[in-house]
Design a protein around this motif. Structure first.
Motif, mmCIF file in Angstrom:
data_model
loop_
_atom_site.group_PDB
_atom_site.id
_atom_site.type_symbol
_atom_site.label_atom_id
_atom_site.label_comp_id
_atom_site.label_asym_id
_atom_site.label_seq_id
_atom_site.Cartn_x
_atom_site.Cartn_y
_atom_site.Cartn_z
ATOM 1 N N TRP A 7 -7.323 1.098 -0.919
ATOM 2 C CA TRP A 7 -6.913 2.495 -0.830
ATOM 3 C C TRP A 7 -7.497 3.246 -2.016
ATOM 4 C CZ3 TRP A 7 -3.588 -1.505 -1.909
ATOM 5 C CH2 TRP A 7 -3.110 -1.567 -3.212
ATOM 6 N N SER A 8 -7.669 4.545 -1.838
ATOM 7 C CA SER A 8 -8.168 5.365 -2.935
ATOM 8 C C SER A 8 -7.163 6.436 -3.338
ATOM 9 C CB SER A 8 -9.507 5.996 -2.568
ATOM 10 O OG SER A 8 -9.372 6.797 -1.409
ATOM 11 N N THR A 9 -6.120 6.644 -2.530
ATOM 12 C CA THR A 9 -5.084 7.623 -2.876
ATOM 13 C C THR A 9 -3.709 7.030 -2.618
ATOM 14 O OG1 THR A 9 -4.893 8.611 -0.674
ATOM 15 C CG2 THR A 9 -6.608 9.520 -2.127
ATOM 16 N N GLY A 10 -2.721 7.671 -3.206
ATOM 17 C CA GLY A 10 -1.340 7.245 -2.969
ATOM 18 C C GLY A 10 -0.948 7.374 -1.514
ATOM 19 N N ASP A 11 -1.453 8.411 -0.844
ATOM 20 C CA ASP A 11 -1.141 8.599 0.579
ATOM 21 C C ASP A 11 -1.701 7.449 1.415
ATOM 22 O OD1 ASP A 11 0.152 10.956 -0.069
ATOM 23 O OD2 ASP A 11 -1.579 12.207 0.404
ATOM 24 N N GLU A 12 -2.917 7.016 1.093
ATOM 25 C CA GLU A 12 -3.502 5.877 1.817
ATOM 26 C C GLU A 12 -2.714 4.602 1.556
ATOM 27 O OE1 GLU A 12 -7.653 5.464 0.925
ATOM 28 O OE2 GLU A 12 -8.101 7.505 1.555
ATOM 29 N N LEU A 13 -2.293 4.414 0.317
ATOM 30 C CA LEU A 13 -1.473 3.256 -0.025
ATOM 31 C C LEU A 13 -0.200 3.232 0.814
ATOM 32 C CD1 LEU A 13 -0.534 0.820 -1.731
ATOM 33 C CD2 LEU A 13 0.235 2.461 -3.463
ATOM 34 N N LEU A 14 0.506 4.374 0.891
ATOM 35 C CA LEU A 14 1.730 4.435 1.687
ATOM 36 C C LEU A 14 1.463 4.193 3.164
ATOM 37 C CD1 LEU A 14 3.637 7.417 0.057
ATOM 38 C CD2 LEU A 14 4.210 4.988 -0.042
ATOM 39 N N ARG A 15 0.381 4.759 3.684
ATOM 40 C CA ARG A 15 0.034 4.589 5.090
ATOM 41 C C ARG A 15 -0.224 3.109 5.403
ATOM 42 N NH1 ARG A 15 -2.344 9.045 5.343
ATOM 43 N NH2 ARG A 15 -4.308 8.395 4.431
ATOM 44 N N GLN A 16 -0.968 2.438 4.526
ATOM 45 C CA GLN A 16 -1.293 1.038 4.767
ATOM 46 C C GLN A 16 -0.086 0.125 4.582
ATOM 47 O OE1 GLN A 16 -4.782 0.583 2.328
ATOM 48 N NE2 GLN A 16 -6.113 1.275 3.983
ATOM 49 N N LEU A 17 0.688 0.366 3.536
ATOM 50 C CA LEU A 17 1.889 -0.451 3.353
ATOM 51 C C LEU A 17 2.884 -0.225 4.485
ATOM 52 C CD1 LEU A 17 2.501 -0.171 -0.497
ATOM 53 C CD2 LEU A 17 1.566 -2.122 0.783
ATOM 54 N N GLY A 18 3.015 1.026 4.919
ATOM 55 C CA GLY A 18 3.901 1.329 6.043
ATOM 56 C C GLY A 18 3.441 0.633 7.315
ATOM 57 N N ALA A 19 2.141 0.619 7.532
ATOM 58 C CA ALA A 19 1.603 -0.034 8.734
ATOM 59 C C ALA A 19 1.843 -1.536 8.693
ATOM 60 C CB ALA A 19 0.110 0.260 8.878
ATOM 61 N N LEU A 20 1.772 -2.121 7.524
ATOM 62 C CA LEU A 20 1.969 -3.567 7.405
ATOM 63 C C LEU A 20 3.443 -3.960 7.309
ATOM 64 C CD1 LEU A 20 -0.933 -4.349 4.940
ATOM 65 C CD2 LEU A 20 -0.819 -4.945 7.375
ATOM 66 N N GLY A 21 4.321 -2.979 7.157
ATOM 67 C CA GLY A 21 5.738 -3.263 6.968
ATOM 68 C C GLY A 21 6.517 -3.386 8.261
ATOM 69 N N ASN A 22 5.918 -3.981 9.273
ATOM 70 C CA ASN A 22 6.579 -4.143 10.564
ATOM 71 C C ASN A 22 6.163 -5.482 11.161
ATOM 72 O OD1 ASN A 22 6.349 -3.914 13.672
ATOM 73 N ND2 ASN A 22 7.786 -2.291 13.124
ATOM 74 N N PRO A 23 7.091 -6.304 11.619
ATOM 75 C CA PRO A 23 6.722 -7.626 12.128
ATOM 76 C C PRO A 23 5.780 -7.590 13.336
ATOM 77 C CG PRO A 23 9.078 -7.206 12.441
ATOM 78 C CD PRO A 23 8.535 -6.073 11.638
ATOM 79 N N HIS A 24 5.937 -6.600 14.224
ATOM 80 C CA HIS A 24 5.018 -6.506 15.365
ATOM 81 C C HIS A 24 3.594 -6.267 14.881
ATOM 82 C CE1 HIS A 24 7.908 -6.678 18.595
ATOM 83 N NE2 HIS A 24 8.593 -5.649 18.104
ATOM 84 N N ARG A 25 3.447 -5.382 13.908
ATOM 85 C CA ARG A 25 2.108 -5.066 13.422
ATOM 86 C C ARG A 25 1.500 -6.246 12.674
ATOM 87 N NH1 ARG A 25 4.609 0.232 13.308
ATOM 88 N NH2 ARG A 25 5.217 0.053 11.138
ATOM 89 N N LEU A 26 2.309 -7.012 11.959
ATOM 90 C CA LEU A 26 1.788 -8.224 11.320
ATOM 91 C C LEU A 26 1.304 -9.219 12.370
ATOM 92 C CD1 LEU A 26 4.297 -8.857 8.377
ATOM 93 C CD2 LEU A 26 1.991 -7.864 8.279
ATOM 94 N N ARG A 27 2.043 -9.359 13.462
ATOM 95 C CA ARG A 27 1.621 -10.254 14.548
ATOM 96 C C ARG A 27 0.326 -9.760 15.192
ATOM 97 N NH1 ARG A 27 5.851 -10.140 18.584
ATOM 98 N NH2 ARG A 27 4.716 -11.805 19.628
ATOM 99 N N ILE A 28 0.165 -8.445 15.316
ATOM 100 C CA ILE A 28 -1.065 -7.881 15.884
ATOM 101 C C ILE A 28 -2.248 -8.200 14.974
ATOM 102 C CG2 ILE A 28 -2.269 -5.716 16.407
ATOM 103 C CD1 ILE A 28 0.562 -4.631 17.275
ATOM 104 N N ILE A 29 -2.083 -7.993 13.660
ATOM 105 C CA ILE A 29 -3.153 -8.302 12.708
ATOM 106 C C ILE A 29 -3.526 -9.784 12.804
ATOM 107 C CG2 ILE A 29 -3.709 -8.540 10.242
ATOM 108 C CD1 ILE A 29 -3.873 -5.670 11.026
#
Length: 113
Positions: free
Chosen positions: A2-24
């Protein structure tokens, strides 16, 4: 990652869900199309689409359109290679780049049990 705080939050938020971890995890094993991924993960296509959109918006997966053997257009997803080292220093550097007070609040999922 990430290059900004907003990107950091977006990426951490996206990874903070078990369904999305299973998709990855599934897309790490192989790039695939939506219907197959939904069957493999045993979730509805509608729910899968919601999670894929969030992962795509965070830059963690990419999609392309391909024509299947039957002539139908398939939306094929794959993982975008990423790596992150999350340290107090990295967070401190990201915080001054947050653009709005709303970005500090996250996506409304915190506090839910």
């Amino acid at each position: 990652m990430w290059s900004t705080g907003d990107e950091l939050l977006r990426q951490l938020g996206a990874l903070g869900n078990p369904h999305r971890l299973r998709i990855i995890a599934a897309l790490h094993a192989e790039r695939t199309y939506v219907s197959k991924l939904a069957r493999d993960l045993r979730i509805s296509r509608a729910l899968l689409q919601v999670h894929l959109r969030k992962l795509e918006a965070a830059g963690l997966v990419t999609a392309s359109s391909e024509v299947g053997e039957d002539g139908k257009t398939l939306r094929v997803y794959q993982v975008t290679p990423f790596s992150a080292v999350l340290t107090p220093e990295a967070i401190a550097a990201a915080v001054p780049t947050l653009t709005t007070p709303e970005s500090v609040q996250g996506d409304g999922e915190e506090g839910r049990t």
